[in-house]
Design a protein around this motif. Structure first.
Motif, PDB file in Angstrom:
ATOM      1  N   LEU A 105       1.013  -1.376  -0.017  1.00 20.62           N
ATOM      2  CA  LEU A 105       0.049  -0.024  -0.142  1.00 20.62           C
ATOM      3  C   LEU A 105       1.036   1.324   0.383  1.00 20.62           C
ATOM      4  N   ARG A 106       2.141   0.942  -0.139  1.00 23.96           N
ATOM      5  CA  ARG A 106       2.649   2.376   0.556  1.00 23.96           C
ATOM      6  C   ARG A 106       3.236   2.950  -1.029  1.00 23.96           C
ATOM      7  N   HIS A 107       3.211   1.713  -2.446  1.00 26.02           N
ATOM      8  CA  HIS A 107       2.315   2.111  -2.757  1.00 26.02           C
ATOM      9  C   HIS A 107       2.152   3.132  -4.090  1.00 26.02           C
ATOM     10  N   LYS A 108       0.636   3.185  -2.987  1.00 24.04           N
ATOM     11  CA  LYS A 108       0.293   5.013  -3.292  1.00 24.04           C
ATOM     12  C   LYS A 108       0.563   5.602  -4.406  1.00 24.04           C
ATOM     13  N   VAL A 109       1.696   5.807  -3.256  1.00 25.09           N
ATOM     14  CA  VAL A 109       1.693   7.400  -3.618  1.00 25.09           C
ATOM     15  C   VAL A 109       3.697   7.032  -4.014  1.00 25.09           C
ATOM     16  N   ARG A 110       4.277   8.349  -4.938  1.00 23.27           N
ATOM     17  CA  ARG A 110       5.077   8.058  -5.609  1.00 23.27           C
ATOM     18  C   ARG A 110       6.020   8.125  -4.310  1.00 23.27           C
ATOM     19  N   PRO A 111       7.433   7.388  -3.844  1.00 22.65           N
ATOM     20  CA  PRO A 111       8.534   7.499  -3.307  1.00 22.65           C
ATOM     21  C   PRO A 111       9.385   8.870  -3.137  1.00 22.65           C
ATOM     22  N   GLY A 112       9.780   8.518  -1.698  1.00 28.13           N
ATOM     23  CA  GLY A 112      10.338  10.071  -1.528  1.00 28.13           C
ATOM     24  C   GLY A 112      11.791   9.979  -1.113  1.00 28.13           C
ATOM     25  N   ILE A 113      12.566  11.042  -0.972  1.00 22.95           N
ATOM     26  CA  ILE A 113      14.346  11.162  -0.733  1.00 22.95           C
ATOM     27  C   ILE A 113      13.888  10.882   0.876  1.00 22.95           C
ATOM     28  N   THR A 114      12.722  11.619   1.448  1.00 23.04           N
ATOM     29  CA  THR A 114      12.819  11.439   2.931  1.00 23.04           C
ATOM     30  C   THR A 114      11.269  10.922   3.404  1.00 23.04           C
ATOM     31  N   GLY A 115      10.869  10.349   4.879  1.00 25.62           N
ATOM     32  CA  GLY A 115       9.369  10.474   4.898  1.00 25.62           C
ATOM     33  C   GLY A 115       9.695   9.855   5.945  1.00 25.62           C
ATOM     34  N   TRP A 116       7.806   9.879   6.370  1.00 25.57           N
ATOM     35  CA  TRP A 116       8.102  10.152   7.765  1.00 25.57           C
ATOM     36  C   TRP A 116       8.728   9.415   8.511  1.00 25.57           C
ATOM     37  N   ALA A 117       8.359   8.052   7.818  1.00 25.65           N
ATOM     38  CA  ALA A 117       9.321   6.515   9.016  1.00 25.65           C
ATOM     39  C   ALA A 117      10.917   6.890   9.595  1.00 25.65           C
ATOM     40  N   GLN A 118      11.693   7.914   8.688  1.00 27.41           N
ATOM     41  CA  GLN A 118      12.538   8.394   8.615  1.00 27.41           C
ATOM     42  C   GLN A 118      12.673   9.415  10.104  1.00 27.41           C
ATOM     43  N   VAL A 119      11.863  10.351   9.198  1.00 29.74           N
ATOM     44  CA  VAL A 119      12.202  10.888  11.064  1.00 29.74           C
ATOM     45  C   VAL A 119      11.993  10.728  12.693  1.00 29.74           C
ATOM     46  N   ASN A 120      11.716   9.610  12.015  1.00 29.42           N
ATOM     47  CA  ASN A 120      10.714   8.718  13.650  1.00 29.42           C
ATOM     48  C   ASN A 120      11.580   7.871  14.006  1.00 29.42           C
ATOM     49  N   GLY A 121      12.960   8.119  13.600  1.00 29.38           N
ATOM     50  CA  GLY A 121      14.267   6.475  13.841  1.00 29.38           C
ATOM     51  C   GLY A 121      14.443   5.015  12.925  1.00 29.38           C
ATOM     52  N   PHE A 122      13.413   5.210  11.459  1.00 30.15           N
ATOM     53  CA  PHE A 122      13.772   4.181  11.270  1.00 30.15           C
ATOM     54  C   PHE A 122      14.414   4.566   9.666  1.00 30.15           C
ATOM     55  N   ARG A 123      15.829   5.030   9.700  1.00 25.64           N
ATOM     56  CA  ARG A 123      16.152   5.654   8.499  1.00 25.64           C
ATOM     57  C   ARG A 123      17.595   5.008   8.512  1.00 25.64           C
ATOM     58  N   GLY A 124      18.106   4.571   7.433  1.00 28.19           N
ATOM     59  CA  GLY A 124      18.867   3.506   7.388  1.00 28.19           C
ATOM     60  C   GLY A 124      18.968   1.340   7.072  1.00 28.19           C
ATOM     61  N   GLU A 125      19.498   1.307   8.120  1.00 26.92           N
ATOM     62  CA  GLU A 125      19.339  -0.336   8.232  1.00 26.92           C
ATOM     63  C   GLU A 125      17.978  -0.469   9.268  1.00 26.92           C
ATOM     64  N   THR A 126      17.476  -2.045   7.901  1.00 26.23           N
ATOM     65  CA  THR A 126      16.242  -2.359   9.375  1.00 26.23           C
ATOM     66  C   THR A 126      16.936  -3.697   9.016  1.00 26.23           C
ATOM     67  N   ASP A 127      17.083  -4.168   9.899  1.00 29.01           N
ATOM     68  CA  ASP A 127      18.047  -5.501   9.979  1.00 29.01           C
ATOM     69  C   ASP A 127      17.063  -6.776  10.668  1.00 29.01           C
ATOM     70  N   THR A 128      16.192  -6.107  11.346  1.00 28.17           N
ATOM     71  CA  THR A 128      14.437  -7.239  11.329  1.00 28.17           C
ATOM     72  C   THR A 128      13.608  -6.989  11.345  1.00 28.17           C
ATOM     73  N   LEU A 129      12.692  -7.931  11.375  1.00 26.22           N
ATOM     74  CA  LEU A 129      11.514  -7.566  10.483  1.00 26.22           C
ATOM     75  C   LEU A 129      10.599  -6.733  11.126  1.00 26.22           C
ATOM     76  N   ASP A 130      11.106  -6.702  12.750  1.00 31.95           N
ATOM     77  CA  ASP A 130      10.336  -5.963  13.469  1.00 31.95           C
ATOM     78  C   ASP A 130      10.620  -4.604  13.136  1.00 31.95           C
ATOM     79  N   LYS A 131      11.800  -4.179  13.215  1.00 35.61           N
ATOM     80  CA  LYS A 131      11.975  -2.289  12.036  1.00 35.61           C
ATOM     81  C   LYS A 131      11.427  -2.280  10.877  1.00 35.61           C
ATOM     82  N   MET A 132      11.423  -3.293  10.307  1.00 31.00           N
ATOM     83  CA  MET A 132      10.800  -3.232   9.223  1.00 31.00           C
ATOM     84  C   MET A 132       9.119  -3.225   9.318  1.00 31.00           C
ATOM     85  N   GLU A 133       8.883  -3.405   9.404  1.00 36.13           N
ATOM     86  CA  GLU A 133       6.791  -3.589  10.088  1.00 36.13           C
ATOM     87  C   GLU A 133       7.027  -2.044  10.726  1.00 36.13           C
ATOM     88  N   ALA A 134       7.748  -1.260  11.840  1.00 35.05           N
ATOM     89  CA  ALA A 134       7.624   0.184  12.425  1.00 35.05           C
ATOM     90  C   ALA A 134       7.904   0.481  11.141  1.00 35.05           C
TER      91      ALA A 134
END
Length: 454
Positions: free
Chosen positions: A390-419
């Motif tokens: 569903l995240r692909h219902k909009v154009r991808p961004g250079i920055t995003g809501w997830a990135q400014v809330n601590g989920f920038r860079g590596e997502t090494d666990t499924l929990d991090k990706m889900e968040a």
């Protein structure tokens, strides 16, 4: 409410721009290209800020001080954002000119006057009589509507009460309300008390009872509205629409339709052009540094999923000794040996993302939106995380809501990706231009901290 929506989103910005033009001309100055840029920024920012704050919904024309305070606070937010982008675009000197200062000062009173005139005109057109309202069904939606009606005297509605076959002891504890009777009592109550409007808030499973009630109300003049219980679903941009004249309910839709699409794309183009012009020397320096310190191309091209899940090519400055874009892509980790010396700095500072502003101008990406993942990662996580695509219902961004809330860079666990996906979907539900500008401002702080970027 189409007229009010139009007023919120268009009329206030147009009044502000009209005042800017009028004051500039009356001051004997030319409405220059810089003024045009200022007008465009004013439109894009105020179009959302005033729609977002909705001062007229919380204050009526009869309470001028409250209405004035709401408009003043919204205009202050517009001015702060204008100053920020004017500084970035090199237009700050415009705000030191006499006519611009006058414009900033008189716009709130002008907006207040326009709001009062329109509300008085609307009041005159619709008459002074109050419309009596009843609610059929006690649930979160009907209680919320009743509260909104009570808070908005300009609606000229008064809720007489609720009807429900469940007595008060069976109502949910968090929304108990006094009942006027059951479903069978509604027709006689409507006729005897001259009820003008009925809101039916019943589950779809109650269709037979609703049909019976509608038949019994045929001999009244009450206006009847149905509040469907679509809110039991996980909604994204839910709204009512029509297709070929038939009413439909959007359960899951992109926020970028109609004027929102124009606002989003227009702000992307304006901001991307400004940023590219300002950072062009920096990008040339980075290209020279990459080429002179390690073999390989300056620009790394990788396939990602874009709008509607279609594959796009995303640009980045090459920061590794490899250019992986196959069936398996290994995310960068701390002390990754594949990262070059220049690449390490670029990744920590997010300067490797700068070529993606070209993607924005191409229409493949947006400045703010869910970060695009490698195709290999998409194919992996779409099977493991509900709602991932569903995240692909909009154009991808250079920055995003997830990135400014601590989920920038590596997502090494499924929990991090889900968040991260949870924040992406929350962005789709909450989008506004003001939110985009807030994310851009917060991104600067996140980049300076250099957390989680390897």
């Amino acid at each position: 409410m189409p007229a009010r929506k139009f007023y919120r989103r268009l009329l206030d910005p147009l009044i502000a721009i009209g005042l800017l033009y009028l004051i500039t001309v009356l001051s004997g100055h030319v409405f220059s290209a810089n003024h045009v840029v200022l007008a465009i920024l004013t439109f894009l920012i105020s179009c959302t800020v005033f729609g977002w704050s909705d001062p007229w919904r919380d204050a009526s024309a009869s309470n001028v001080p409250m209405l004035g305070k709401s408009i003043a606070l919204a205009w202050m937010a517009v001015v702060v954002l204008l100053l920020f982008f004017a500084y970035v675009a090199g237009l700050f000197a415009l705000f030191l000119q006499r006519e611009t200062l006058i414009w900033l000062a008189i716009t709130p009173p002008a907006l207040l006057l326009a709001q009062i005139i329109l509300q008085k005109a609307s009041f005159g057109l619709h008459g002074k009589s109050m419309r009596s309202v009843i609610m059929v069904g006690v649930n979160e939606l009907s209680v919320k509507l009743a509260e909104r009606v009570d808070e908005n005297p300009d609606l000229r509605m008064e809720v007489s009460g609720f009807f429900d076959d469940r007595d008060s002891s069976r109502q949910p504890e968090d929304r108990q309300v006094p009942l006027l009777g059951g479903m069978a009592d509604i027709p006689s109550y409507v006729r005897n008390n001259n009820i003008n409007t009925i809101f039916i808030s019943q589950p779809i499973s109650a269709q037979p009872r609703i049909r019976k009630l509608l038949n019994e109300l045929q001999d009244t003049t009450a206006s009847i509205y149905f509040l469907p219980d679509i809110y039991v679903f996980d909604l994204i941009q839910a709204r009512f629409d029509s297709v070929a004249g038939l009413p439909v309910v959007a359960i899951c839709e992109s926020p970028f339709t109609g004027i929102n699409s124009m606002v989003k794309r227009g702000s992307d183009i304006v901001l991307a052009l400004i940023i590219q012009l300002l950072l062009l020397p920096v990008m040339l320096g980075i290209a020279i540094a990459i080429k002179s310190t390690s073999p390989g191309p300056v620009i790394f091209r990788q396939r990602r999923y874009g709008l509607d899940g279609e594959e796009i090519i995303v640009y980045k400055f090459r920061s590794m000794t490899v250019c992986e874009d196959g069936a398996q892509v290994v995310q960068a980790t701390r002390n990754d040996q594949r990262i070059t010396r220049v690449g390490a700095f670029l990744r920590r500072s997010s300067l490797d993302e700068l070529p993606q502003f070209f993607n924005v101008l191409q229409g493949r990406m947006s400045i703010v939106g869910p970060r695009p993942h490698a195709v290999a990662h998409n194919e992996l996580y779409r099977k493991k995380i509900k709602g991932y695509m569903l995240r692909h219902k909009v154009r991808p961004g250079i920055t995003g809501w997830a990135q400014v809330n601590g989920f920038r860079g590596e997502t090494d666990t499924l929990d991090k990706m889900e968040a991260r996906i949870a924040y992406d979907l929350d962005y789709l539900r909450r989008w506004s231009l003001a939110l985009d500008l807030w994310i851009i401002a917060r991104t600067v702080g996140v980049v300076l901290k250099r957390d989680n970027a390897y």
